[in-house]
Design an enzyme around this catalytic site. Structure first.
Site, PDB file in Angstrom:
ATOM      1  N   HIS A   1     -15.378  -9.390  11.706  1.00 17.66           N
ATOM      2  CA  HIS A   1     -15.250  -9.961  13.086  1.00 17.66           C
ATOM      3  C   HIS A   1     -15.329 -11.410  13.038  1.00 17.66           C
ATOM      4  O   HIS A   1     -16.467 -12.003  13.062  1.00 17.66           O
ATOM      5  CB  HIS A   1     -16.603  -9.405  14.066  1.00 17.66           C
ATOM      6  CG  HIS A   1     -16.348  -9.513  15.434  1.00 17.66           C
ATOM      7  ND1 HIS A   1     -17.468  -9.814  16.260  1.00 17.66           N
ATOM      8  CD2 HIS A   1     -15.277  -9.887  16.187  1.00 17.66           C
ATOM      9  CE1 HIS A   1     -17.128 -10.090  17.498  1.00 17.66           C
ATOM     10  NE2 HIS A   1     -15.711 -10.305  17.451  1.00 17.66           N
TER      11      HIS A   1
ATOM     12  N   ASN B   1     -22.299 -10.375  20.343  1.00 19.42           N
ATOM     13  CA  ASN B   1     -22.083 -10.093  21.638  1.00 19.42           C
ATOM     14  C   ASN B   1     -22.954  -9.101  22.231  1.00 19.42           C
ATOM     15  O   ASN B   1     -23.289  -8.984  23.344  1.00 19.42           O
ATOM     16  CB  ASN B   1     -20.620  -9.220  21.743  1.00 19.42           C
ATOM     17  CG  ASN B   1     -19.605 -10.357  21.493  1.00 19.42           C
ATOM     18  OD1 ASN B   1     -19.735 -11.558  21.591  1.00 19.42           O
ATOM     19  ND2 ASN B   1     -18.363  -9.864  20.897  1.00 19.42           N
TER      20      ASN B   1
ATOM     21  N   GLU C   1     -19.026 -11.634  11.163  1.00 21.10           N
ATOM     22  CA  GLU C   1     -19.839 -10.219  11.021  1.00 21.10           C
ATOM     23  C   GLU C   1     -18.938  -9.381  10.216  1.00 21.10           C
ATOM     24  O   GLU C   1     -17.798  -9.154  10.176  1.00 21.10           O
ATOM     25  CB  GLU C   1     -20.060  -9.955  12.467  1.00 21.10           C
ATOM     26  CG  GLU C   1     -21.018 -10.651  13.378  1.00 21.10           C
ATOM     27  CD  GLU C   1     -21.152 -10.166  14.594  1.00 21.10           C
ATOM     28  OE1 GLU C   1     -22.151 -10.569  15.337  1.00 21.10           O
ATOM     29  OE2 GLU C   1     -20.248  -9.567  15.192  1.00 21.10           O
TER      30      GLU C   1
ATOM     31  N   SER D   1     -13.675  -6.422  18.498  1.00 23.58           N
ATOM     32  CA  SER D   1     -14.927  -7.129  19.107  1.00 23.58           C
ATOM     33  C   SER D   1     -15.970  -6.204  19.466  1.00 23.58           C
ATOM     34  O   SER D   1     -17.078  -6.148  19.648  1.00 23.58           O
ATOM     35  CB  SER D   1     -14.579  -8.150  20.284  1.00 23.58           C
ATOM     36  OG  SER D   1     -13.588  -8.670  20.181  1.00 23.58           O
TER      37      SER D   1
END
Ligand SMILES: NC(=O)c1ccc[n+]([C@@H]2O[C@H](COP(=O)([O-])OP(=O)(O)OC[C@H]3O[C@@H](n4cnc5c(N)ncnc54)[C@H](O)[C@@H]3O)[C@@H](O)[C@H]2O)c1
Length: 382
Positions: free
Chosen positions: A145, A196, A157, A124
């Site tokens: 991801h 994120n 991703e 992550s």
């Protein structure tokens, strides 16, 4: 190599993410070797996959014939790393988020897997370049991801490390498509990638509000709930786990800017073991299930758009760095969260108003990261 050459997959780590990633690939008809370090951990991953597939079969979303094939031949549980990667054309690693462990795993896989095998990490936060450096095949290492739960969330991703080849990126992208997911390319392994990273400044603002203590979490969650959102931002923090938010803050503070440091309230909660839903108490009390949010407590002292504009500002930073294109931001966030994309929400706000608002937020909360970027001032966010 082309996507047609990818026939067998290995997933390393059968935990929350690994079992879901394996299930998604199995549903797409791939042979999947699923590895964990102990038989009981692999067995748990396999039973989670079977339980989930049973539900999907009963809802008519997976055919019984495919489920039978998955159980009899497509899913191969393993404990030895060699058994998992020996036949794999693509390996997806989902071991815990510890750099030394990821590097050890990639180093060992590099020796055991065929020369053509592509390696992907589901990290992550960690740099793909740093993970790839341990191998003799950095051009064949990328990030894939997935989002939690992998079976439900659409986004993956596809991350380029400094040495990842165009061919490896393309195979990663095509693989995601074949798994019926939505791929978004991240052309630089910037901290937090797209989703994120872009959502992190809203977390900083929410932490600052908590620490100031004038407005209570329920008052802001009530505002969000009264416009129809299924969950407010503070309940979401509790739901995900305050430890996750805490560790994310530490990492971003170290790698991007000290303004990302965790707030005092969340830090105290984490130190007291009050992590949210999973411990029964966090910002809210979860001992009787989801917290009741009293909508009449909605505050008029806070504008939800502030959370959006700080995120849009951050998005322009990673676009300027060349990590992704403007249109990828909403594509990624909508498919990772099921919510609305921040860029669409600010489309009608004039650059002068965005600039003024961000300058006001930077001054009000003493956060340099909220200062408007040149792209904001130039209106290059719409
Ligand atoms: N949980 C999330 O919301 C989420 C979302 C996206 C990405 N990620 C990332 O996915 C990765 C895995 O996270 P998770 O939540 O599934 O963790 P988890 O703890 O649920 O699962 C990790 C699994 O890896 C196993 N493991 C440990 N060492 C191993 C090794 N050497 N070889 C094989 N298996 C090994 C563990 O026994 C465990 O079963 C992390 O990098 C995390 O950052 C997590």
């Amino acid at each position: 190599m082309k996507i047609e050459d990818i026939k067998s997959i290995a997933v390393i780590g059968a935990g929350d993410m690994g079992h879901g990633i394996a299930e998604v690939a199995l549903m797409a008809g791939y042979k999947v070797f699923l590895r964990d370090i102990k038989q009981e951990f692999v067995d748990k991953g396999v039973s989670r996959i079977n339980q989930s597939l049973e539900k999907l079969v009963s809802k008519g979303k997976v055919e019984q014939g495919l489920f039978d094939r998955i159980r009899s031949e497509l899913l191969v549980p393993c404990v030895e790393l060699g058994d998992a990667v020996r036949e794999a054309d693509l390996v997806i690693e989902a071991v815990p988020e510890i750099m030394a462990l990821k590097q050890e795993t990639f180093g060992a896989m590099d020796k055991l897997a065929p020369a053509h095998t592509i390696f992907a990490s589901n990290t992550s936060t960690m740099k793909i370049t740093e993970i790839a450096a341990i191998t003799k095949r950095p051009e064949k290492v990328i990030g894939l991801h997935y989002f939690n739960p992998a079976v439900l969330m659409k986004l993956v991703e596809v991350i380029r490390g400094e040495k990842s080849s165009a061919e490896s990126m393309q195979i990663g992208y095509d693989f995601v498509l074949r798994n019926a997911k939505v791929p978004v390319r991240v052309e630089k392994d910037v901290a937090g990638f797209i989703v994120n990273r872009v959502q992190a400044p809203a977390g900083v603002l929410l932490n600052a509000i908590l620490d100031e203590g004038k407005i209570q979490p329920e008052q802001i969650d009530a505002v969000m709930r009264s416009i129809g959102a299924p969950m407010g931002p503070y309940e979401t923090m509790d739901y995900t786990g305050l430890d996750i938010s805490y560790h994310g803050s530490l990492y971003f503070a170290k790698t991007i800017h000290p303004d990302f440091a965790c707030g005092k309230v969340i830090q105290a909660k984490v130190e007291a073991g009050e992590l949210g839903k999973k411990t029964g108490k966090g910002l809210f009390d979860w001992s009787n299930g989801r917290p009741e949010i009293d909508l009449s407590k909605a505050t008029d002292q806070f504008d939800l758009m502030d959370l959006v504009v700080v995120n849009v500002n951050e998005a322009t930073k990673i676009i300027a760095e060349g990590a992704c294109k403007l249109e990828d931001i909403d594509l990624a966030i909508v498919n990772a969260t099921g919510g609305m994309g921040p860029m669409a929400l600010v489309k009608n706000i004039e650059p002068a108003d965005m600039t003024k608002r961000l300058e006001g937020l930077a001054a009000r909360w003493g956060k340099e990261i909220f200062k408007p970027t040149q792209m904001i001032k130039d209106g290059q966010y719409r």
